[in-house]
Design a protein around this motif. Sequence first.
Motif, PDB file in Angstrom:
ATOM      1  N   LEU A   1       0.833  -1.199   0.000  1.00 38.18           N
ATOM      2  CA  LEU A   1       0.000   0.000   0.000  1.00 38.18           C
ATOM      3  C   LEU A   1       0.871   1.254   0.000  1.00 38.18           C
ATOM      4  O   LEU A   1       0.623   2.201  -0.756  1.00 38.18           O
ATOM      5  N   ARG A   2       1.885   1.251   0.890  1.00 37.15           N
ATOM      6  CA  ARG A   2       2.746   2.427   0.954  1.00 37.15           C
ATOM      7  C   ARG A   2       3.535   2.607  -0.338  1.00 37.15           C
ATOM      8  O   ARG A   2       3.722   3.730  -0.815  1.00 37.15           O
ATOM      9  N   LEU A   3       3.996   1.493  -0.921  1.00 40.75           N
ATOM     10  CA  LEU A   3       4.749   1.590  -2.172  1.00 40.75           C
ATOM     11  C   LEU A   3       3.870   2.151  -3.289  1.00 40.75           C
ATOM     12  O   LEU A   3       4.301   3.019  -4.058  1.00 40.75           O
ATOM     13  N   SER A   4       2.619   1.671  -3.382  1.00 37.08           N
ATOM     14  CA  SER A   4       1.708   2.169  -4.429  1.00 37.08           C
ATOM     15  C   SER A   4       1.417   3.649  -4.222  1.00 37.08           C
ATOM     16  O   SER A   4       1.396   4.438  -5.177  1.00 37.08           O
ATOM     17  N   TRP A   5       1.208   4.036  -2.953  1.00 36.94           N
ATOM     18  CA  TRP A   5       0.937   5.441  -2.670  1.00 36.94           C
ATOM     19  C   TRP A   5       2.146   6.308  -3.007  1.00 36.94           C
ATOM     20  O   TRP A   5       1.998   7.398  -3.561  1.00 36.94           O
ATOM     21  N   SER A   6       3.339   5.841  -2.684  1.00 36.77           N
ATOM     22  CA  SER A   6       4.551   6.610  -2.957  1.00 36.77           C
ATOM     23  C   SER A   6       4.755   6.784  -4.462  1.00 36.77           C
ATOM     24  O   SER A   6       5.077   7.881  -4.934  1.00 36.77           O
ATOM     25  N   LEU A   7       4.554   5.718  -5.237  1.00 35.95           N
ATOM     26  CA  LEU A   7       4.738   5.818  -6.682  1.00 35.95           C
ATOM     27  C   LEU A   7       3.685   6.731  -7.310  1.00 35.95           C
ATOM     28  O   LEU A   7       3.993   7.509  -8.220  1.00 35.95           O
ATOM     29  N   ALA A   8       2.441   6.643  -6.836  1.00 36.41           N
ATOM     30  CA  ALA A   8       1.390   7.518  -7.367  1.00 36.41           C
ATOM     31  C   ALA A   8       1.693   8.973  -7.046  1.00 36.41           C
ATOM     32  O   ALA A   8       1.517   9.866  -7.890  1.00 36.41           O
ATOM     33  N   THR A   9       2.152   9.227  -5.825  1.00 40.30           N
ATOM     34  CA  THR A   9       2.524  10.593  -5.453  1.00 40.30           C
ATOM     35  C   THR A   9       3.696  11.093  -6.285  1.00 40.30           C
ATOM     36  O   THR A   9       3.733  12.262  -6.706  1.00 40.30           O
ATOM     37  N   PHE A  10       4.642  10.199  -6.538  1.00 33.99           N
ATOM     38  CA  PHE A  10       5.806  10.570  -7.357  1.00 33.99           C
ATOM     39  C   PHE A  10       5.364  10.974  -8.767  1.00 33.99           C
ATOM     40  O   PHE A  10       5.816  11.997  -9.299  1.00 33.99           O
ATOM     41  N   VAL A  11       4.476  10.201  -9.375  1.00 32.08           N
ATOM     42  CA  VAL A  11       4.015  10.508 -10.734  1.00 32.08           C
ATOM     43  C   VAL A  11       3.259  11.828 -10.761  1.00 32.08           C
ATOM     44  O   VAL A  11       3.454  12.667 -11.662  1.00 32.08           O
TER      45      VAL A  11
END
Length: 583
Positions: free
Chosen positions: A279-289
Amino acid sequence: MATLWLRNLGFYSLQIVLIAAAGGLLVQVLRIRIPKARLICWQALLVACLLLPAIEPWRRLNIDSSVQITTGSFTPVDRGHGFRLMQIPLPNLIWLLVISGAAIRFGMLALGFGRLRRYRRDSKLVPGVFHDLKRRIGIHADVHVSADTPGPVTFGFLRPVILLPAMCLEDESIACHELLHVHRRDWLLTVLEESVLALFWFHPAMWWLMAQIQLAREEAVDREAVAILNSRERYLESLLALASAKVGTDLVPASPFLRRRHLQKRVASLLKEVSMSRLRLSWSLATFVAALALAGWLGVRSFPLQAAPQDKPDASGISVDSGGLTLLHQVPVAYPREALEKRIEGDVLVELTLGATGAVSDAHVLSGPDELRKATLESVLQWHYANEARLPPKTQVTIKFRLPQRVPASMPIPAPDGTTSVKQIDMPVPDALKQKLQGRIPLHEGDQITQASLSNLIAAVRDVDEHLNVGVDKNGVITILLDNGAPHRIRVGGNVQQANLIKKVQPLYPLQAKQDRVQGKVQFTVLIGKDGVVQNVDLISGEPVLADAAKEAVSQWVYKPTWLNGQPVEVVTQVDVNFTLSQ
């Protein structure tokens, strides 16, 4: 133009700096520690930097024009000195350096390919080595032992090869690392990255971004290798052993096992236990994009790229040549109505005084017809040039006025033979123009078509819009349409064109041909001018002794002018001349 593209290169470089800085900050703020995830982020940054010029809107300045313009700088000649060395403008010099640097980098890349090929040729294949490891990873690659390579290296896409020094031939840790590079197809990505770096050799942000990609890739492969071997200590021992043996020099375009500048970070990464929930990884990547998109938008708004100034479409037969200086804004030069009515054309030479910003501050006509000078001055005083590094204080502009190549209103369209009445009037023009024409046309259905009535019709139509043309066919159908650039030359069959022949000179039978009993057909391709006079005669076939006499006669023929859409056109047709002797 060199200045414009140099400015764009500078702005594009600033956009890359902004995006790379934002990406590096985001990776730190979001604490993306997993090497594979960081690799995805760095590669996304690189793709964003490369695609930015293609997806962003380029600012384009329009230049209005309706006449041909030739611009050149005007510099007083200093006769007190001898020959001067040719000076290259600063923008061109900078572009020369950029292109030369890229050429050198690509040359080094080509030399690297040649060196790898030589290493492969001089190495020795070791069959069967690391067979179990290859089977576990699910990949096949030839393993060669080489005495020339400074360290383990992998290259090749369709037929991958792993080159190992003799000291590494029994080390499964190193072999596993290189086999994973083959499995991931990393060599192809390495070649692409080195090509990008060759193009952006001058850009520090690109060098930094490539270094981050290479480090993240090696850390990701390190973790996969440790997971397969299930022995972190043995892998670290191999890594440190190669470092102490001082191997691992870069072999562009191949990726070596060890870059010394990455050693400390790779060891530290292996010693750390890093984990992130899905969950944290998906959130971090979405925020990065999302943040990356915002940074790109800010870069585009802050440092917009500008396309070359665009000329607005000119009338048929009119073109614009801005010459050596770049015009940012050009008000069109209007052709004075008085000059059109008097059929006046010519060139107007103007000297312009340019201000510090490139705007025209003063203008002085040096030569040209009086009727064209006022319109020229009204336009050029509103022009604005690009503020280039070497913008001269004065420049000379030649504005060429050429009369439109269309039928004047005083030239009537010949009516069909005999007395013909108007059968139909077609007007394939916009509705607004059609409404203006209705009630202004002196001819109506059923009226007789004469030379006088056609002349009045043309005058009335041209009074509404000078771009309109009038045509009439033999059936009495009148067509009024806009000038869409009708062809100046058409091809007509010989039998059809024969009916329009009004002056025919009969060829004389050559005496020599009579004596030799030579007879036959001579064929020509004939070009008929707009006035109906034969312009050119080319032989297709026929006896040479007959061809000269036939050509001399056909060259004197005259036809009725051929009209298309109210304009005279040239005609290409075929003429056959038969020479027959009585029996």
